[in-house]
Design a protein around this motif. Structure first.
Motif, mmCIF file in Angstrom:
data_model
loop_
_atom_site.group_PDB
_atom_site.id
_atom_site.type_symbol
_atom_site.label_atom_id
_atom_site.label_comp_id
_atom_site.label_asym_id
_atom_site.label_seq_id
_atom_site.Cartn_x
_atom_site.Cartn_y
_atom_site.Cartn_z
ATOM 1 N N PRO A 50 32.554 59.062 -4.491
ATOM 2 C CA PRO A 50 32.879 58.140 -5.578
ATOM 3 C C PRO A 50 34.358 58.166 -5.979
ATOM 4 N N LEU A 51 34.981 59.347 -5.935
ATOM 5 C CA LEU A 51 36.402 59.408 -6.277
ATOM 6 C C LEU A 51 37.236 58.681 -5.222
ATOM 7 N N GLN A 52 36.897 58.833 -3.956
ATOM 8 C CA GLN A 52 37.619 58.123 -2.900
ATOM 9 C C GLN A 52 37.455 56.613 -3.052
ATOM 10 N N ALA A 53 36.259 56.160 -3.425
ATOM 11 C CA ALA A 53 36.024 54.729 -3.633
ATOM 12 C C ALA A 53 36.854 54.210 -4.803
ATOM 13 N N LEU A 54 36.944 54.977 -5.874
ATOM 14 C CA LEU A 54 37.761 54.578 -7.024
ATOM 15 C C LEU A 54 39.231 54.473 -6.638
ATOM 16 N N ALA A 60 43.881 48.891 -4.071
ATOM 17 C CA ALA A 60 43.686 47.490 -3.660
ATOM 18 C C ALA A 60 43.905 46.532 -4.829
ATOM 19 N N GLY A 61 44.118 47.049 -6.030
ATOM 20 C CA GLY A 61 44.369 46.189 -7.171
ATOM 21 C C GLY A 61 43.119 45.630 -7.826
ATOM 22 N N ALA A 62 41.984 46.246 -7.583
ATOM 23 C CA ALA A 62 40.717 45.734 -8.100
ATOM 24 C C ALA A 62 40.641 45.680 -9.621
ATOM 25 N N PHE A 63 41.472 46.466 -10.292
ATOM 26 C CA PHE A 63 41.386 46.523 -11.754
ATOM 27 C C PHE A 63 42.602 45.910 -12.442
ATOM 28 N N GLU A 64 43.435 45.215 -11.695
ATOM 29 C CA GLU A 64 44.611 44.569 -12.296
ATOM 30 C C GLU A 64 44.159 43.527 -13.294
ATOM 31 N N GLY A 65 44.833 43.493 -14.429
ATOM 32 C CA GLY A 65 44.500 42.521 -15.452
ATOM 33 C C GLY A 65 43.453 42.987 -16.450
ATOM 34 N N ILE A 66 42.803 44.107 -16.169
ATOM 35 C CA ILE A 66 41.821 44.668 -17.107
ATOM 36 C C ILE A 66 42.559 45.500 -18.128
ATOM 37 N N GLN A 67 42.278 45.251 -19.393
ATOM 38 C CA GLN A 67 42.939 46.001 -20.454
ATOM 39 C C GLN A 67 41.963 46.967 -21.104
#
Length: 68
Positions: A50-54, A60-67
């Motif tokens: 799970p840590l490697q997946a995170l 990869a920028g999957a969480f860009e824009g999340i505040q």
């Protein structure tokens, strides 16, 4: 009461001096423990997969824009 043991915390090499730092340690049972310098009493437990997946998702920028 949960068993007590001393963890050997390592600071992330990406943490700058004076900023919020992320620390990681391996527990005796092989799980990984994570904590942040701003609130070291909160410790998250995870495993390698799970840590490697995170980390892959963050890179990869999957969480860009999340505040927060």
């Amino acid at each position: 009461m949960p068993p007590t043991f001393e963890l050997a915390w390592q600071k992330s090499s990406y943490s700058e001096t004076g900023s919020s730092c992320v620390y990681i340690a391996t527990a005796p049972d092989g799980t990984l423990r994570l904590r942040e310098s701003d609130d070291p009493d909160i410790i998250l437990a995870t495993s390698h997969g799970p840590l490697q997946a995170l980390i892959r998702a963050l890179k990869a920028g999957a969480f860009e824009g999340i505040q927060a």
